[in-house]
Enzyme design. Structure first.
Site, short mmCIF file in Angstrom:
data_model
loop_
_atom_site.label_atom_id
_atom_site.label_comp_id
_atom_site.label_asym_id
_atom_site.label_seq_id
_atom_site.Cartn_x
_atom_site.Cartn_y
_atom_site.Cartn_z
N GLN A 98 0.85 -1.19 0.00
CA GLN A 98 0.00 0.00 0.00
C GLN A 98 0.89 1.25 0.00
OE1 GLN A 98 -2.40 1.63 3.32
NE2 GLN A 98 -4.17 1.42 1.95
N TYR A 179 -5.89 10.72 4.12
CA TYR A 179 -4.51 11.01 3.75
C TYR A 179 -4.46 11.78 2.42
CZ TYR A 179 -3.81 8.08 7.74
OH TYR A 179 -3.88 7.59 9.01
N ARG A 226 -7.39 2.17 -3.11
CA ARG A 226 -8.36 2.04 -2.01
C ARG A 226 -9.03 3.40 -1.78
NH1 ARG A 226 -8.02 0.43 4.47
NH2 ARG A 226 -9.51 -1.25 4.17
N GLY A 310 -9.21 -6.70 8.70
CA GLY A 310 -8.05 -6.13 9.36
C GLY A 310 -7.75 -6.81 10.69
C1 LIG Z 1 -3.79 -1.09 13.56
C2 LIG Z 1 -4.47 -0.61 12.30
C3 LIG Z 1 -3.74 0.07 11.35
C4 LIG Z 1 -4.36 0.48 10.15
N1 LIG Z 1 -3.59 1.06 9.17
C5 LIG Z 1 -4.13 1.28 7.94
C6 LIG Z 1 -3.30 1.66 6.85
O1 LIG Z 1 -2.07 1.78 6.95
N2 LIG Z 1 -3.91 1.86 5.65
C7 LIG Z 1 -5.26 1.72 5.48
O2 LIG Z 1 -5.77 1.92 4.37
N3 LIG Z 1 -6.06 1.33 6.50
C8 LIG Z 1 -5.52 1.08 7.71
N4 LIG Z 1 -6.32 0.61 8.72
C9 LIG Z 1 -7.75 0.32 8.45
C10 LIG Z 1 -7.93 -1.16 8.08
O3 LIG Z 1 -7.37 -1.45 6.81
C11 LIG Z 1 -9.42 -1.54 8.05
O4 LIG Z 1 -10.07 -0.74 7.08
C12 LIG Z 1 -10.09 -1.37 9.41
O5 LIG Z 1 -9.32 -1.98 10.43
C13 LIG Z 1 -11.51 -1.93 9.42
O6 LIG Z 1 -11.53 -3.31 9.13
P1 LIG Z 1 -11.60 -4.45 10.30
O7 LIG Z 1 -12.80 -4.13 11.14
O8 LIG Z 1 -11.70 -5.74 9.57
O9 LIG Z 1 -10.33 -4.33 11.11
C14 LIG Z 1 -5.73 0.23 9.94
C15 LIG Z 1 -6.47 -0.42 10.93
C16 LIG Z 1 -5.86 -0.86 12.10
C17 LIG Z 1 -6.66 -1.63 13.11
#
Ligand SMILES: Cc1cc2nc3c(=O)[nH]c(=O)nc-3n(C[C@H](O)[C@H](O)[C@H](O)COP(=O)(O)O)c2cc1C
Length: 356
Positions: A98, A179, A226, A310
């Site tokens: 990413q 971002y 994304r 995630g």
């Molecule tokens: C610790 C953490 C770091 C994340 N870092 C990013 C990131 O670098 N880029 C991004 O697009 N989303 C990031 N997200 C969002 C996740 O990709 C995802 O959209 C979000 O956790 C919701 O999905 P989930 O409920 O399955 O965790 C992050 C989420 C978490 C929990």
């Protein structure tokens, strides 16, 4: 009806199943932006997912926002990431990097050059950020000149080339979550009066420029993006034209024949249904906090081709096996999300270990 465990073709690669590891920043890179040695273990443990999308990785010094996030723009970064990709490939996985430019979501304490952040306009996000000196208010960024916008697009392009050199199967442009790319889309963060601000077409231009440049450099089949339509965080307000902006953007991106579109979906179901119709390549949907019993529902309903998770994948390296066997899941420990060492990173127990 498609099933989460069935293979799917993305670009020119076949994925073993339709489950995707969502990108997650873990802030465990070395201070020069090379991934730590543990990163190869962390990602390869999760190679059972059809596709891994890495944590947000900056394409330049300016692109860094948070502490100890990795980069992909120096020889050392390429060398470090090569260990990650080969470990993932050895375990049968596939991995997209990413590419994340934080834009105004950045603090001078956190970047290698300690400069003021850059953004479409000099508007602070009104949010705090963790730095080496604790939580600090994010200062107002500097507006990019037209020349610097061109340079930023070139930085993305070069970073994509370097990702491929490091063995990535492709790159996902981070156009979501407040971002830089998202900042250009939102009138609250983009007050420009040149061709990158104002109308929907102008606000979408940066996203399209970056995507087209990367597709020209490494091939559309290895390029993805994304988006998070309607997500209002850190001062992002897309205004009433938001849904129309995304319909326009998705139509334009669709013309490029990319590997996939990844939607982080937080609410507007009608818009998601429109995007599904407008987009002709594979669609990944991620729904924050999706409960386990609904895993696979978007694919079954024909709303998505792949689903991204995630926190469940963070906490369950053997996520796919657990789903197949209907086993219990480990819970993610939020206190170890960012920074630190192996704890909460590479030490989540596997099913076999938990049951013995
Ligand atoms: C610790 C953490 C770091 C994340 N870092 C990013 C990131 O670098 N880029 C991004 O697009 N989303 C990031 N997200 C969002 C996740 O990709 C995802 O959209 C979000 O956790 C919701 O999905 P989930 O409920 O399955 O965790 C992050 C989420 C978490 C929990």
């Amino acid at each position: 009806m498609n099933n989460i465990f069935e293979p799917v073709t993305v670009g020119q690669i076949e994925l073993a199943n339709r489950l995707v590891m969502a990108p997650m920043t873990r802030s465990r890179a070395n201070t020069d932006g090379t991934p730590s040695d543990l990163a190869a273990e962390y990602y390869s443990q999760r190679a059972g997912l059809g596709l891994i999308v890495t944590e947000g990785t900056q394409p330049s010094d300016d692109g860094q926002g948070y502490l100890t996030t990795p980069g992909i723009y120096t020889d050392a970064h390429v060398e470090g990431w090569s260990k990650v990709t080969s470990a993932v490939h050895t375990n049968g996985g596939r991995i997209f990097f990413q590419l994340m430019h934080a834009g105004r979501m950045s603090h001078p304490n956190n970047t290698p050059h300690h400069r003021q952040g850059v953004a479409p306009s000099a508007v602070a996000p009104g949010a705090p950020m963790f730095t080496l000196s604790g939580m600090q208010d994010i200062p107002a960024p500097r507006a990019l000149t037209i020349g610097e916008i061109g340079q930023t697009v070139a930085d993305f392009r070069l970073a994509a080339r370097r990702a491929i050199e490091a063995g990535a199967d492709g790159v996902e442009i981070h156009g979501a979550n407040g971002y830089l790319v998202h900042q250009f889309l939102a009138p609250s963060a983009n007050r420009r009066t040149d061709e990158y601000g104002g109308s929907i077409e102008n606000r979408a231009r940066f996203a399209i420029d970056v995507t087209a440049a990367i597709a020209a450099e490494i091939g559309a089949a290895r390029t993805a993006i994304r988006l998070s339509p309607g997500l209002a965080m850190w001062g992002i307000d897309e205004g009433v034209e938001g849904p129309e902006l995304y319909r326009y953007l998705v139509r334009k991106l669709d013309e490029l024949n990319l590997a996939y579109l990844h939607i982080m979906h937080t609410g507007n179901d009608a818009l998601l249904a429109d995007i599904r119709k407008l987009w002709h390549q594979p669609l990944i949907v991620n729904r924050p906090g999706r409960s386990r019993d609904l895993i696979g529902a978007d694919i079954a309903a024909g709303l998505a081709d792949l689903e991204a998770y995630g926190q469940l994948v963070l906490a369950n390296p053997d996520f796919v096996d657990r789903l197949k066997t209907n086993a219990a899941m480990n819970q993610a420990d939020q206190t170890t999300f960012f920074g630190g060492n192996a704890t909460g990173y590479t030490d989540y127990p596997l099913l076999t270990a938990a049951s013995t």
